[in-house]
Design a protein around this motif. Structure first.
Motif, PDB file in Angstrom:
ATOM      1  N   PHE A 246       5.882   6.277  -3.548  1.00  0.00           N
ATOM      2  CA  PHE A 246       6.894   6.168  -2.507  1.00  0.00           C
ATOM      3  C   PHE A 246       6.408   5.160  -1.472  1.00  0.00           C
ATOM      4  O   PHE A 246       5.203   4.923  -1.326  1.00  0.00           O
ATOM      5  CB  PHE A 246       7.138   7.529  -1.852  1.00  0.00           C
ATOM      6  CG  PHE A 246       7.795   8.532  -2.768  1.00  0.00           C
ATOM      7  CD1 PHE A 246       8.804   8.144  -3.644  1.00  0.00           C
ATOM      8  CD2 PHE A 246       7.399   9.858  -2.763  1.00  0.00           C
ATOM      9  CE1 PHE A 246       9.406   9.064  -4.491  1.00  0.00           C
ATOM     10  CE2 PHE A 246       7.999  10.780  -3.607  1.00  0.00           C
ATOM     11  CZ  PHE A 246       9.004  10.382  -4.478  1.00  0.00           C
ATOM     12  N   LEU A 247       7.354   4.562  -0.751  1.00  0.00           N
ATOM     13  CA  LEU A 247       7.038   3.460   0.147  1.00  0.00           C
ATOM     14  C   LEU A 247       5.949   3.817   1.144  1.00  0.00           C
ATOM     15  O   LEU A 247       4.989   3.047   1.328  1.00  0.00           O
ATOM     16  CB  LEU A 247       8.303   3.019   0.888  1.00  0.00           C
ATOM     17  CG  LEU A 247       8.128   1.880   1.890  1.00  0.00           C
ATOM     18  CD1 LEU A 247       7.721   0.589   1.183  1.00  0.00           C
ATOM     19  CD2 LEU A 247       9.428   1.664   2.684  1.00  0.00           C
ATOM     20  N   ARG A 248       6.061   4.951   1.784  1.00  0.00           N
ATOM     21  CA  ARG A 248       5.068   5.311   2.804  1.00  0.00           C
ATOM     22  C   ARG A 248       3.674   5.393   2.195  1.00  0.00           C
ATOM     23  O   ARG A 248       2.709   4.858   2.749  1.00  0.00           O
ATOM     24  CB  ARG A 248       5.418   6.652   3.456  1.00  0.00           C
ATOM     25  CG  ARG A 248       4.382   7.091   4.498  1.00  0.00           C
ATOM     26  CD  ARG A 248       4.690   8.470   5.052  1.00  0.00           C
ATOM     27  NE  ARG A 248       3.686   8.881   6.034  1.00  0.00           N
ATOM     28  CZ  ARG A 248       2.534   9.479   5.723  1.00  0.00           C
ATOM     29  NH1 ARG A 248       2.231   9.724   4.445  1.00  0.00           N
ATOM     30  NH2 ARG A 248       1.688   9.831   6.683  1.00  0.00           N
ATOM     31  N   SER A 249       3.552   6.056   1.051  1.00  0.00           N
ATOM     32  CA  SER A 249       2.238   6.197   0.413  1.00  0.00           C
ATOM     33  C   SER A 249       1.677   4.831   0.021  1.00  0.00           C
ATOM     34  O   SER A 249       0.481   4.564   0.190  1.00  0.00           O
ATOM     35  CB  SER A 249       2.337   7.088  -0.821  1.00  0.00           C
ATOM     36  OG  SER A 249       2.739   8.384  -0.470  1.00  0.00           O
ATOM     37  N   GLY A 250       2.537   3.970  -0.488  1.00  0.00           N
ATOM     38  CA  GLY A 250       2.090   2.634  -0.871  1.00  0.00           C
ATOM     39  C   GLY A 250       1.621   1.826   0.326  1.00  0.00           C
ATOM     40  O   GLY A 250       0.612   1.114   0.246  1.00  0.00           O
ATOM     41  N   LEU A 251       2.332   1.942   1.428  1.00  0.00           N
ATOM     42  CA  LEU A 251       1.951   1.195   2.629  1.00  0.00           C
ATOM     43  C   LEU A 251       0.675   1.756   3.258  1.00  0.00           C
ATOM     44  O   LEU A 251      -0.152   1.001   3.771  1.00  0.00           O
ATOM     45  CB  LEU A 251       3.096   1.223   3.641  1.00  0.00           C
ATOM     46  CG  LEU A 251       4.248   0.262   3.334  1.00  0.00           C
ATOM     47  CD1 LEU A 251       5.450   0.563   4.211  1.00  0.00           C
ATOM     48  CD2 LEU A 251       3.803  -1.182   3.520  1.00  0.00           C
ATOM     49  N   PRO A 274      14.742   6.682   3.524  1.00  0.00           N
ATOM     50  CA  PRO A 274      14.624   7.995   2.867  1.00  0.00           C
ATOM     51  C   PRO A 274      13.175   8.228   2.449  1.00  0.00           C
ATOM     52  O   PRO A 274      12.445   7.275   2.157  1.00  0.00           O
ATOM     53  CB  PRO A 274      15.528   7.854   1.631  1.00  0.00           C
ATOM     54  CG  PRO A 274      16.450   6.719   1.941  1.00  0.00           C
ATOM     55  CD  PRO A 274      15.684   5.785   2.831  1.00  0.00           C
ATOM     56  N   VAL A 275      12.765   9.478   2.398  1.00  0.00           N
ATOM     57  CA  VAL A 275      11.361   9.775   2.106  1.00  0.00           C
ATOM     58  C   VAL A 275      10.975   9.355   0.691  1.00  0.00           C
ATOM     59  O   VAL A 275       9.798   9.122   0.406  1.00  0.00           O
ATOM     60  CB  VAL A 275      11.065  11.283   2.307  1.00  0.00           C
ATOM     61  CG1 VAL A 275      11.200  11.653   3.765  1.00  0.00           C
ATOM     62  CG2 VAL A 275      11.966  12.142   1.419  1.00  0.00           C
ATOM     63  N   ASP A 276      11.966   9.261  -0.196  1.00  0.00           N
ATOM     64  CA  ASP A 276      11.657   8.936  -1.586  1.00  0.00           C
ATOM     65  C   ASP A 276      11.928   7.472  -1.944  1.00  0.00           C
ATOM     66  O   ASP A 276      11.941   7.102  -3.127  1.00  0.00           O
ATOM     67  CB  ASP A 276      12.444   9.837  -2.540  1.00  0.00           C
ATOM     68  CG  ASP A 276      13.957   9.699  -2.374  1.00  0.00           C
ATOM     69  OD1 ASP A 276      14.395   9.058  -1.388  1.00  0.00           O
ATOM     70  OD2 ASP A 276      14.702  10.236  -3.227  1.00  0.00           O
ATOM     71  N   VAL A 277      12.120   6.609  -0.956  1.00  0.00           N
ATOM     72  CA  VAL A 277      12.371   5.202  -1.254  1.00  0.00           C
ATOM     73  C   VAL A 277      11.092   4.530  -1.745  1.00  0.00           C
ATOM     74  O   VAL A 277       9.987   4.869  -1.332  1.00  0.00           O
ATOM     75  CB  VAL A 277      12.929   4.467  -0.012  1.00  0.00           C
ATOM     76  CG1 VAL A 277      11.854   4.262   1.058  1.00  0.00           C
ATOM     77  CG2 VAL A 277      13.531   3.122  -0.403  1.00  0.00           C
ATOM     78  N   ARG A 278      11.244   3.591  -2.658  1.00  0.00           N
ATOM     79  CA  ARG A 278      10.123   2.818  -3.191  1.00  0.00           C
ATOM     80  C   ARG A 278      10.309   1.343  -2.857  1.00  0.00           C
ATOM     81  O   ARG A 278      11.430   0.873  -2.623  1.00  0.00           O
ATOM     82  CB  ARG A 278      10.009   2.987  -4.714  1.00  0.00           C
ATOM     83  CG  ARG A 278       9.578   4.386  -5.152  1.00  0.00           C
ATOM     84  CD  ARG A 278       9.435   4.455  -6.664  1.00  0.00           C
ATOM     85  NE  ARG A 278       8.792   5.695  -7.085  1.00  0.00           N
ATOM     86  CZ  ARG A 278       9.428   6.819  -7.387  1.00  0.00           C
ATOM     87  NH1 ARG A 278      10.754   6.860  -7.294  1.00  0.00           N
ATOM     88  NH2 ARG A 278       8.756   7.884  -7.768  1.00  0.00           N
ATOM     89  N   ALA A 279       9.216   0.593  -2.884  1.00  0.00           N
ATOM     90  CA  ALA A 279       9.254  -0.825  -2.529  1.00  0.00           C
ATOM     91  C   ALA A 279      10.238  -1.596  -3.402  1.00  0.00           C
ATOM     92  O   ALA A 279      10.932  -2.498  -2.935  1.00  0.00           O
ATOM     93  CB  ALA A 279       7.851  -1.437  -2.654  1.00  0.00           C
TER      94      ALA A 279
END
Length: 300
Positions: A246-251, A274-279
């Protein structure tokens, strides 16, 4: 007109005479359809004001065609055998510089002396400009094309044969499997057009994949939207390094050496993702805005 030396009959005879074979490790697949060589030349459109860079001299067929129209051609070949045979074919051309070396210093930079040679000939007369035209070896197509978007002088166009798969990745929209850091980088800096899809049989030896002639034009208006190209390049690569996260984890992973989790959350808050958005779901404009938000946070 294209030289007869690029036909499969001629190439096979010359290789047999020399007692050598094309080497897959150097991506030696020669474009043998003379009409497609014409199309590549026509798309690159060399003029008397152009300094042309070619990566992968091969037997020198495209090199000679470019030299007939351009102010100067700088051509680079990594294989000493090819360099020698092309030198014999092109010995009468006075406006060609032939370099025997790797065109890349490393995966993120072109060799310094290649760019120095291009600059020398661009600066030799007023109004000259720089273009790339090449049947690019598959194994160096990505670093050659992507790195040429940041050099000085900037090429006004890049015309090349590349793997169709690579062309698809460069032009991929958000939300598809091919959308990647390369897609974002290329589309953020230039306009691209696939001129023709090429089947394996137009090359010798035949590759196992389809290819494409691609025409790339750096876009100054797009470029101006990115305040710091180096930061943008690093950010986008980090963003897609963990593309399935997910975007936050990746960032958090990408920015861990510079920002802690609360700082990452602070930058992300105004975007309301959204919490489940990806890059891979973000469009170019959103990625550029996100990059600039992180850049501004890091200079505070």
């Amino acid at each position: 007109m294209p030289s007869a030396r690029q036909t499969v009959t001629y190439l096979m005879r010359r290789f047999q005479e020399a007692g050598i074979r094309p080497e897959a490790r150097h991506g030696q697949n020669f474009l043998i359809d003379l009409n497609l060589l014409d199309l590549l030349l026509e798309t690159a459109a060399p003029t008397s004001n152009d300094v042309m860079l070619e990566v992968g001299t091969g037997m020198g067929s495209l090199t000679g065609m470019l030299a007939d129209h351009a102010a100067h051609v700088v051509t680079v070949e990594i294989d000493a055998r090819m360099h020698q045979m092309a030198s014999e074919e092109l010995e009468q051309d006075g406006n060609i510089t032939m370099l025997l070396q790797d065109a890349l210093r490393n995966k993120n930079n072109l060799a310094d002396n290649v760019l120095e040679e291009v600059r020398k000939h661009v600066n030799a007369a007023p109004g000259r400009q720089f273009k790339l035209a090449a049947n690019l070896p598959y194994n160096v197509a990505t670093p050659i094309l992507s790195n040429l978007l940041t050099v000085d002088p900037l090429p006004v166009s890049l015309t090349a044969t590349i793997q169709k798969e690579l062309a698809d990745r460069m032009a991929a929209p958000p939300g598809v499997k091919d959308y990647s850091a390369l897609s974002v980088w290329m589309q953020s800096l230039c306009d691209m057009h696939v001129v023709r899809i090429l089947p394996p049989q137009v090359f010798w030896p035949r590759p196992k994949v389809h290819s494409a002639i691609i025409h790339i034009v750096p876009n100054a208006e797009k470029r101006a939207k990115i305040p710091d190209l180096d930061f943008f390049h690093t950010f986008v690569r980090g963003l897609f390094l963990h593309r399935r996260k997910f975007l936050r984890s990746g960032l958090v992973a990408a920015m861990q050496e510079n920002l802690d989790k609360p700082a990452v959350d602070e930058v992300l808050a105004p975007f309301h993702f959204p919490v489940d958005v990806r890059a891979e779901q973000l469009d170019l404009e959103t990625i550029q805005q996100l990059c600039e938000a992180f850049r501004q946070r890091m200079v505070v």
